[in-house]
Design a protein around this motif. Structure first.
Motif, PDB file in Angstrom:
ATOM      1  N   UNK B 183       0.999  -1.311  -0.141  1.00  0.00           N
ATOM      2  CA  UNK B 183      -0.096   0.100   0.010  1.00  0.00           C
ATOM      3  C   UNK B 183       0.886   1.192   0.058  1.00  0.00           C
ATOM      4  N   UNK B 184       1.948   1.256   0.859  1.00  0.00           N
ATOM      5  CA  UNK B 184       2.686   2.541   1.003  1.00  0.00           C
ATOM      6  C   UNK B 184       3.429   2.834  -0.360  1.00  0.00           C
ATOM      7  N   UNK B 185       3.876   1.654  -1.074  1.00  0.00           N
ATOM      8  CA  UNK B 185       4.324   1.841  -2.332  1.00  0.00           C
ATOM      9  C   UNK B 185       3.699   2.559  -3.315  1.00  0.00           C
ATOM     10  N   UNK B 186       2.109   2.325  -3.235  1.00  0.00           N
ATOM     11  CA  UNK B 186       1.100   3.148  -3.966  1.00  0.00           C
ATOM     12  C   UNK B 186       1.112   4.493  -3.389  1.00  0.00           C
ATOM     13  N   UNK B 187       1.804   4.970  -2.285  1.00  0.00           N
ATOM     14  CA  UNK B 187       1.727   6.412  -1.477  1.00  0.00           C
ATOM     15  C   UNK B 187       0.545   6.445  -0.851  1.00  0.00           C
ATOM     16  N   UNK B 188       0.325   5.274  -0.462  1.00  0.00           N
ATOM     17  CA  UNK B 188      -1.052   5.186   0.373  1.00  0.00           C
ATOM     18  C   UNK B 188      -0.929   6.320   1.871  1.00  0.00           C
ATOM     19  N   UNK B 189      -1.764   6.887   2.349  1.00  0.00           N
ATOM     20  CA  UNK B 189      -1.447   7.717   3.475  1.00  0.00           C
ATOM     21  C   UNK B 189      -2.690   7.559   4.608  1.00  0.00           C
TER      22      UNK B 189
END
Lengths: 228, 228
Positions: B183-189
């Motif tokens: 998720x963080x790789x997709x720039x999830x916040x």
């Protein structure tokens, strides 16, 4: 008010939408255009409430989303798609440069002060400012820029001069602060912030993504961003 | 894949939706139910991606909205209205008590590990956890609670015991971390975070208020939260 109700167009549905906005907020522009399109369809009185975003953020202890790199990246793609879908002509919303909006918002507030009846001119001036900021990327703080905005909205050159002087007065500074504080009383934490009053109840809606829910709250229908 | 395409139901539209979620997020529940309702209508492959909200917030440097008193107040009224409109039975979402979800999310991840084909059981287990947390306000961390969840989702008592053991393994801890990092790789916040892949392009959508826009992105129709 039976006397008034005989006048037809003066009949009030009692439904009021207050839109607190700042032209430095692109999501406010989306909400503004959608509510302008829907005010007659939903038979609501739309009250435009030009406020000061930085004052809202400070007063609510909230952080601007653009300070978070992931949120900033998201906003870029989100606004690009939303502007297409909503038909609001943003160009390169990726240029989310932080600009203080106190000067243009005082200008809008001065227009509101001058405009005694309704807010057609506030609407036009706000739209011109959004266009400059988010479509054509032109200056929005210099007197010459604001003069251009005022003239495009239908004021004469002399009238714009008066508005520019008025915009610097304590009266207008206080009025912008007062509207910002009105938003904060509703526990606003960002803009656009929309207060919907219907049947003696009030609902608050943040952002430009609650129109379908707002219609449900109003007992009205949502036909998408292009209702006509 | 011509051989596969003869099989009818195996034909893939090539449209994929990845839903990153955590059961401690009520907005994730809304997104989960809507996407479960729409996956066949939009003919998309829905991939459930149980992730860890606290890891997402930490990894993206974002602050939980409930830490801001105005946002917390807003979420209460927003979720109350959304749960009615979406038909997702939240009860008193005002009880937005911060609970660490690592134990239930490892349990869901263990179910995903056991379930080789599809994610029907992940769906059922997740829904039961959301119900406990947001409808009935029951515990979601004790083994007895998770056993109840597993049995309601269709597992035998022995199977649930295995899952409870598996949920404590390094393998499952790593898998939950890995999905959170995905998720963080997709720039999830924040969660829910939804990645839509269609026609070689990918769009990301945060929250449970972008379904109409998602339909537009997919070239599909949005019929509101109750499509059938």
């Amino acid at each position: 008010m039976p006397a008034r109700s005989l006048l037809g167009p003066m009949i009030s549905s009692g439904k009021v939408i207050k839109l607190f906005y700042d032209i430095s907020s692109p999501y406010s522009w989306l909400a503004f255009e959608v509510l302008c399109r829907y005010k007659n369809i939903w038979n609501v009185e739309l009250k435009l409430k030009p406020a000061y975003l930085a004052g809202v953020m400070y007063g609510s202890g909230n952080q601007p989303p653009v300070l978070n790199p992931s949120k900033l990246l998201y906003m870029t793609s989100d606004l690009t798609l939303l502007s297409q879908y909503f038909g609001v002509p943003m160009y390169r919303p990726s240029k989310l440069i932080k600009k203080d909006s106190v000067i243009p918002m005082r200008f809008v507030t001065a227009v509101a002060e001058k405009e005694k009846d309704g807010d057609d001119l506030v609407e036009k001036v706000s739209r011109e400012l959004w266009k400059r900021m988010w479509s054509t990327h032109q200056d929005i703080v210099q007197p010459a820029s604001l003069t251009e905005v005022g003239i495009k909205a239908g004021f004469s050159a002399n009238e714009v001069d008066d508005i520019l002087i008025l915009a610097k007065s304590q009266q207008i500074k206080d009025r912008l602060t007062s509207i910002t504080n009105e938003a904060l009383k509703y526990k606003c934490f960002g803009l656009p912030f929309i207060v919907v009053q219907v049947d003696g109840k009030a609902g608050v809606f943040f952002g430009s993504d609650r129109f379908e829910l707002m219609a449900y709250f109003l007992g009205e229908k949502w036909f998408g961003p292009h209702p006509t």
